[in-house]
Design an enzyme around this catalytic site. Structure first.
Site, PDB file in Angstrom:
ATOM      1  N   LYS A  69       0.737  -1.270   0.045  1.00 20.84           N
ATOM      2  CA  LYS A  69      -0.079   0.065   0.023  1.00 20.84           C
ATOM      3  C   LYS A  69       0.915   1.348   0.071  1.00 20.84           C
ATOM      4  O   LYS A  69       1.969   1.310   0.747  1.00 20.84           O
ATOM      5  CB  LYS A  69      -0.779  -0.014   1.257  1.00 20.84           C
ATOM      6  CG  LYS A  69      -2.021   1.187   1.156  1.00 20.84           C
ATOM      7  CD  LYS A  69      -2.721   0.964   2.551  1.00 20.84           C
ATOM      8  CE  LYS A  69      -4.082   2.025   2.489  1.00 20.84           C
ATOM      9  NZ  LYS A  69      -4.736   1.759   3.727  1.00 20.84           N
ATOM     10  N   SER A 116      -9.644   2.423   2.785  1.00 24.79           N
ATOM     11  CA  SER A 116      -9.052   3.030   1.997  1.00 24.79           C
ATOM     12  C   SER A 116      -7.911   2.186   0.921  1.00 24.79           C
ATOM     13  O   SER A 116      -7.332   2.355   0.084  1.00 24.79           O
ATOM     14  CB  SER A 116      -7.931   4.310   2.660  1.00 24.79           C
ATOM     15  OG  SER A 116      -7.343   3.487   3.570  1.00 24.79           O
ATOM     16  N   SER A 150     -10.477   0.167   6.767  1.00 25.40           N
ATOM     17  CA  SER A 150      -9.711   0.295   5.674  1.00 25.40           C
ATOM     18  C   SER A 150      -9.096  -1.056   4.985  1.00 25.40           C
ATOM     19  O   SER A 150      -8.555  -0.999   3.985  1.00 25.40           O
ATOM     20  CB  SER A 150      -8.840   1.548   5.901  1.00 25.40           C
ATOM     21  OG  SER A 150      -9.657   2.563   5.455  1.00 25.40           O
TER      22      SER A 150
END
Length: 493
Positions: free
Chosen positions: A79, A159, A183
């Site tokens: 990420k 997210s 998330s």
């Protein structure tokens, strides 16, 4: 030969150790898959072809000499919130344009020490602020899943949408992600993957770009529960560079899988039956209860009375912490700089141009609740409610409950652009209704794919555990996974 990208981490690990495949072959298969699919899915914002091949060659050399680590030769996506030395790290924000850190986050350093291979950086909501991966400076990620008979695009959740989409679409064997209010678990539910949010302090936050420091926690998104257990073992560690990381032994999580659930007490919180929840989500929840009962678990109804205050409390505390954390992005030392007639105007111009609308909204909310006239009315009161939310869980666990079972999300994935975040941000925030309590209380939680809705889109069930009892969580999740069966999207990309 079978498609190498379809191997789970545990399957690939076995083949690599047996020298049936090489790390270079496996890495090349993933890089080819990324090059072919990323134009359609937009899961990666940077692909590190050369670095990945170099790491894979080094893995093959270690495997040949019998010195392979726990993740030797396993290709992972990272990420864009994790600092990766010399590699694009921008939290998918314009304000961090061109930033390549001179250091490595502790979590990714742990993975590389265990032999994992970095494929690249994954798309996400800007600064992890979003529930659909539509706030990224690099554009939205598309969910690999589509409704039956439809060509419409769906969001992958946020997210960590890039992480979830890449795992679901076989563009990495597993991925790092972060969870501040859901998330990891919400995008996992939307993409038919497994998302594990560990106990606060289980993984170091050092080198992860901060959103809300008392809530943020790193964890894995994986194809199945076993892979999540394997990844967490490598990601978790105590770290003197992070004062919130906890010095607690890291067990062999994989060893817990397959153990009996006989006598396990599973709590069903009545407050999670929210108004307007689709019947298919309720039905799946009941199915999950039946699976666990069949496995020998004891089902107990519990009450978490302060649940209804969790979402507004979260959206006071997290923006307040974000307002403080994001003050460092001023155009002076790194990232974007927009000139002005003096330094104050440079700050204003840089932040106005560098932050997207959702980030600006949360910074403004956070600054407001921390301001002199409103601090006691909002922020202090929210912290008191947070304590009550944690107390609800403490009382449930004190009464003998081992894990709690809830839905992961109030619905399946929605269409790309289906919730206008600018027009009605509250509607978007409601996606976190089942997940934010876990972050507020610092507990571990996992989302497991458990079924499909009427359109053929995946739905997840969430398990919430006691602090640092991820083993119990994984053991229980494995039973749900075995009962539910596997779910994969039909390839269209």
């Amino acid at each position: 030969m079978t498609d190498l990208t379809r191997l789970t981490i545990s399957q690939a690990r076995t083949k690599l150790r047996a020298k049936e495949i090489s790390a270079v072959e496996l890495t090349d298969a993933y890089l080819d898959a990324i090059d072919g699919a990323n134009g359609a899915l937009n899961a990666y914002v940077a692909v590190t072809h050369d670095k990945a091949r170099d790491m894979a060659k080094a893995s093959d050399a270690r495997l040949a000499s019998g010195q392979g680590g726990a993740l030797e030769g396993i290709p992972l996506g990272v990420k864009d919130l994790f600092a990766t030395q010399g590699v694009h790290t921008q939290a998918c924000s314009h304000v961090l344009d061109g930033f390549k850190p001179a250091y490595e986050s502790t979590v990714t350093a742990n993975l590389w020490t265990d032999g994992a291979v970095m494929l690249g950086k994954l798309n996400m909501d800007e600064f992890a602020m979003g529930s659909s991966n539509e706030t990224s400076y690099y554009g939205p990620v598309k969910n690999p899943w589509r409704a039956k008979g439809s060509q419409a695009d769906y969001v992958p959740g946020g997210s960590s949408g890039g992480s979830a989409a890449a795992v679901a679409a076989f563009l990495c064997a597993g991925a790092t992600a972060t969870d501040t209010g859901g998330s990891i678990r919400q995008p996992a539910a939307f993409t038919g993957t497994v998302g594990l949010k560990p106990t606060y302090g289980r993984c170091s936050r050092w080198g992860i770009i901060s959103y809300a420091s008392s809530l943020d926690q790193a964890g894995p998104i994986a194809r199945d529960v076993r892979d999540a257990a394997i990844l967490l073992k490598s990601m978790a560690s105590v770290d003197e560079k992070d004062t919130t990381s906890v010095d607690h032994p890291v067990p062999d999580y994989e060893a817990a899988l397959g153990q009996s659930l006989k006598g396990l007490k599973v709590g069903i919180p009545r407050e999670y039956r929210v108004e307007g929840m689709p019947q298919e989500v309720e039905s799946l929840w009941q199915q999950g209860i039946a699976w666990l009962k069949d496995a020998g678990a004891e089902i107990i109804d519990v009450s978490l009375p302060h649940t209804k205050y969790a979402l507004p409390t979260y959206y006071i505390i997290s923006p307040a912490e974000a307002s403080s954390n994001l003050a460092r992005y001023d155009g002076v030392r790194y990232g974007l700089r927009v000139p002005g007639k003096d330094i104050a105007e440079m700050y204003e111009n840089t932040r106005a141009a560098g932050f997207g609308d959702e980030v600006k909204r949360r910074v403004l909310m956070g600054t407001f609740v921390l301001s002199a006239g409103y601090y006691d009315a909002y922020y202090v009161r929210a912290q008191k409610v947070r304590t009550l939310i944690k107390k609800d869980f403490d009382e449930a666990f004190a009464a003998g409950v081992d894990v709690l079972l809830t839905p992961s999300t109030p619905s399946a994935a929605f269409g790309l652009g289906g919730h206008d975040q600018d027009e009605n941000p509250i509607k978007m925030y409601l996606n976190d209704i089942f997940t934010v309590t876990v972050n507020m209380a610092g507990l571990p939680g996992i989302s497991v794919p458990a079924g499909l809705d009427a359109k053929g889109l995946p739905l997840g069930l969430q398990l919430i555990g006691r602090p640092f009892e991820e083993e119990t969580l994984l053991r229980t999740a494995h039973v749900v996974e075995q009962a539910a069966g596997g779910f994969q999207p039909e390839k269209w990309w």
